[in-house]
Scaffold this active site. Sequence first.
Site, mmCIF file in Angstrom:
data_model
loop_
_atom_site.group_PDB
_atom_site.id
_atom_site.type_symbol
_atom_site.label_atom_id
_atom_site.label_comp_id
_atom_site.label_asym_id
_atom_site.label_seq_id
_atom_site.Cartn_x
_atom_site.Cartn_y
_atom_site.Cartn_z
ATOM 1 N N ARG A 37 0.829 -1.044 -0.013
ATOM 2 C CA ARG A 37 0.093 -0.078 -0.034
ATOM 3 C C ARG A 37 0.782 1.406 0.192
ATOM 4 N NH1 ARG A 37 -3.327 3.112 4.262
ATOM 5 N NH2 ARG A 37 -4.942 3.747 3.313
ATOM 6 N N ILE A 63 -7.006 7.703 -0.916
ATOM 7 C CA ILE A 63 -6.972 6.307 -0.996
ATOM 8 C C ILE A 63 -7.572 5.842 0.295
ATOM 9 C CG2 ILE A 63 -4.543 6.442 0.531
ATOM 10 C CD1 ILE A 63 -3.686 3.948 -1.046
ATOM 11 N N SER A 64 -8.529 4.862 0.233
ATOM 12 C CA SER A 64 -9.703 4.532 1.102
ATOM 13 C C SER A 64 -9.037 3.786 2.282
ATOM 14 C CB SER A 64 -10.688 3.560 0.651
ATOM 15 O OG SER A 64 -11.341 4.420 -0.425
ATOM 16 N N GLN A 65 -9.642 3.829 3.478
ATOM 17 C CA GLN A 65 -9.220 3.133 4.528
ATOM 18 C C GLN A 65 -9.036 1.637 4.359
ATOM 19 O OE1 GLN A 65 -11.857 4.009 7.781
ATOM 20 N NE2 GLN A 65 -11.114 2.535 9.010
#
Length: 213
Positions: A37, A63-65
């Site tokens: 990530r 950027i999503s959790q």
Amino acid sequence: MKDTFKHKGLRQQLVNVVKAKGITDENVLNAIGKIPRHLFMDSGFLDHAYQDKAFPIAADQTISQPYTVAFQSELLKIKKGDKVLEIGTGSGYQTAVLCELGAKVYSVERQQELFKKTSNFLPKLGYRAKKLVFGDGYKGLIDEAPFDSIIVTAGAPFVPKPLLSQLKVGGRLVIPVGGDVQVMTLFVRKGSKEFEQHEFGEFRFVPLLEDKN
């Protein structure tokens, strides 16, 4: 483009956090544990890459959790070879998770800057979507329909009808619906005009952008 033992260790910790929050799908957990990530984020945020938080990326997007990514991915119930439409490519992190799950991914991104960046970046990590498209997510991707499942990674004020119509019977649409706060909603297509709807609590996403041109 380094992925060190330290990064791998931090990822394992992240998997444990996501697991503790209720994610049980082993394939999803493996994907979170495998994907670097930190490479999807600007270098200033590298120290935060394996915290269970959303972070800013280019073009005022995030950027999503990881938990949210895992939660949506788990709801899709992807089988290897499934044809999946992603609305909102963004950083490409969710795209990579879908690829790890064995999906044939078709992804639409509305922001030109992100589209160019992610189109170049994903193949370098070995993630090859079937098709990355610069376009309006509200319209889906009629040329490639129908899909086994559709995932929307931005908050939609309403459920776009084209997305429902592009699902196979038995297909699943996972979409956060609402204004400032969205309710994670799953639609399962039961027939040509019949959909089953389930709701899974509140989440916060950046808004789904419509093509104004």
